[in-house]
Design a protein around this motif. Structure first.
Motif, short mmCIF file in Angstrom:
data_model
loop_
_atom_site.label_atom_id
_atom_site.label_comp_id
_atom_site.label_asym_id
_atom_site.label_seq_id
_atom_site.Cartn_x
_atom_site.Cartn_y
_atom_site.Cartn_z
N GLN A 193 -14.08 4.26 6.22
CA GLN A 193 -13.31 3.62 7.28
C GLN A 193 -12.54 2.42 6.74
OE1 GLN A 193 -15.66 2.46 10.65
NE2 GLN A 193 -13.95 1.56 11.76
N VAL A 194 -13.20 1.62 5.92
CA VAL A 194 -12.54 0.47 5.31
C VAL A 194 -11.46 0.92 4.35
CG1 VAL A 194 -12.87 -1.54 3.85
CG2 VAL A 194 -14.57 -1.01 5.59
N ALA A 195 -11.75 1.96 3.55
CA ALA A 195 -10.78 2.47 2.60
C ALA A 195 -9.55 3.02 3.31
CB ALA A 195 -11.41 3.56 1.73
N SER A 196 -9.74 3.68 4.43
CA SER A 196 -8.61 4.20 5.21
C SER A 196 -7.73 3.07 5.71
CB SER A 196 -9.12 5.04 6.38
OG SER A 196 -9.84 6.18 5.92
N SER A 197 -8.35 1.98 6.11
CA SER A 197 -7.59 0.81 6.55
C SER A 197 -6.75 0.24 5.42
CB SER A 197 -8.55 -0.26 7.08
OG SER A 197 -7.85 -1.44 7.44
N VAL A 198 -7.32 0.18 4.22
CA VAL A 198 -6.57 -0.31 3.05
C VAL A 198 -5.41 0.63 2.74
CG1 VAL A 198 -6.71 -0.77 0.58
CG2 VAL A 198 -8.55 -1.53 2.09
N LEU A 199 -5.65 1.94 2.85
CA LEU A 199 -4.58 2.91 2.57
C LEU A 199 -3.44 2.77 3.57
CD1 LEU A 199 -3.73 5.34 0.81
CD2 LEU A 199 -4.77 6.81 2.54
N ILE A 200 -3.75 2.60 4.84
CA ILE A 200 -2.71 2.43 5.86
C ILE A 200 -1.89 1.18 5.57
CG2 ILE A 200 -2.33 1.89 8.30
CD1 ILE A 200 -4.76 3.68 8.91
N LYS A 201 -2.54 0.09 5.19
CA LYS A 201 -1.82 -1.13 4.85
C LYS A 201 -0.95 -0.93 3.62
CE LYS A 201 -5.30 -4.24 6.81
NZ LYS A 201 -6.31 -5.29 6.52
N THR A 202 -1.42 -0.13 2.68
CA THR A 202 -0.64 0.16 1.47
C THR A 202 0.65 0.90 1.82
OG1 THR A 202 -2.64 0.26 0.11
CG2 THR A 202 -0.68 1.36 -0.74
N VAL A 203 0.55 1.94 2.65
CA VAL A 203 1.73 2.69 3.04
C VAL A 203 2.66 1.82 3.89
CG1 VAL A 203 2.56 4.71 4.30
CG2 VAL A 203 0.51 4.88 2.88
N CYS A 204 2.09 1.01 4.77
CA CYS A 204 2.91 0.12 5.60
C CYS A 204 3.67 -0.88 4.73
CB CYS A 204 2.03 -0.62 6.61
SG CYS A 204 1.44 0.40 7.97
N PHE A 205 3.06 -1.34 3.66
CA PHE A 205 3.75 -2.24 2.73
C PHE A 205 4.98 -1.55 2.15
CE2 PHE A 205 4.32 -3.07 -1.84
CZ PHE A 205 4.78 -4.38 -1.79
N MET A 206 4.82 -0.31 1.73
CA MET A 206 5.94 0.43 1.15
C MET A 206 7.05 0.62 2.18
SD MET A 206 3.60 3.19 -0.93
CE MET A 206 4.91 3.97 -1.82
N ARG A 207 6.67 0.99 3.40
CA ARG A 207 7.66 1.25 4.44
C ARG A 207 8.38 -0.03 4.87
NH1 ARG A 207 5.34 5.29 9.01
NH2 ARG A 207 7.41 4.79 9.78
N SER A 208 7.73 -1.17 4.70
CA SER A 208 8.31 -2.43 5.17
C SER A 208 9.37 -3.00 4.24
CB SER A 208 7.19 -3.47 5.36
OG SER A 208 6.65 -3.87 4.11
#
Length: 261
Positions: A67-82
């Motif tokens: 669950q924590v790892a998934s949160s980190v992954l979502i933030k990683t993709v959001c960083f790229m999209r931003s």
């Protein structure tokens, strides 16, 4: 967090000879420290006692850690999209950078959020089952995380944690990691190289501002960040996401996350 038993295993796998029983053969081989042949034999013997490359492991608490790892992954993709500079690149270049850089970026996310985890051994199948089913399981077993891979990941995290990076340093380090002109098949390689240099200059400036007394910090930060490239995609996928996504292709999932609105 990391268990005491795993810390002992780390030391044993790092070649701490005093962790191993001094058998008669071991003492014979190590009798003369000045003899290079004996030194080589001793090193070989120590390496044979380390089984971390063969030890298959899994998360001790997959529910919470995934669950924590998934949160980190979502933030990683959001960083790229931003990043407008990323979204304005050709789609093929965006896809290539995603494929190559998502693991190093994810590891930086683990480091910034100081994610800690424990692993446990995967039970070995019976000898009879290994004999009967080995041809059909060899590929699957090869993908399973090993203790050696976990050691590499932890060594990378420890290096980053020791530097105690600020949020600004992490942000520019992500940019320098994402815009990697060495990725094959890029059509806008010169532009991406310029973006990486821009991120590196910004990182240098913030380091000079925050740590004016530490002239070597930029080099140490860069070296620590480079170790994220040594963490395998299969280790991260199998360890942190396989329990959640099953047989779903990780790159297909990441592509959907990045490009599908």
């Amino acid at each position: 967090m990391f268990s005491v038993e795993e810390d002992i295993a780390d030391r044993a796998c790092s070649g701490y000879q005093d962790q191993h029983p001094h058998t008669i053969l071991y003492n014979i081989l190590c009798w003369r420290d000045s003899d290079p042949l004996n030194d080589e034999a001793s090193s070989y013997l120590v390496s044979q006692t380390c089984h971390c490359k063969q030890r298959k492991v899994r998360l001790k608490d997959p529910t919470a850690t995934c669950q924590v790892a998934s949160s980190v992954l979502i933030k990683t993709v959001c960083f790229m999209r931003s990043l407008p500079s990323f979204s304005q690149l050709p789609l093929g270049d965006q896809s290539a950078l995603l494929t190559h850089c998502w693991v190093p970026l994810f590891v930086l996310g683990l480091a910034q959020e100081r994610i800690m985890f424990e692993v446990t051994d995967v039970p070995n199948p019976s000898i009879l089952r290994q004999i009967l089913l080995r041809p059909g399981l060899s590929e699957k077993e090869a993908d399973q995380p090993t203790l050696a891979g976990v050691h590499r990941l932890r060594a990378c995290l420890y290096q980053l944690w020791d530097l105690d990076l600020s949020p600004q340093e992490y942000a520019y380090l992500r940019g320098a990691t994402l815009f990697n002109p060495a990725v094959r098949g890029l059509s806008a390689m010169l532009l991406i190289e310029g973006l990486q240099q821009e991120a590196q200059r910004a990182l240098q400036e913030v380091i000079q501002l925050l740590h004016p007394e530490d002239a070597s910090r930029f080099r140490h930060v860069s070296l620590a960040a480079s170790t994220t490239q040594n963490v395998s995609h299969s280790l991260i996928t199998e360890l942190f996401f396989k329990p959640v996504i099953g047989n779903t292709n990780m790159l297909h999932l990441l592509t959907d996350m990045l490009f599908v609105q």
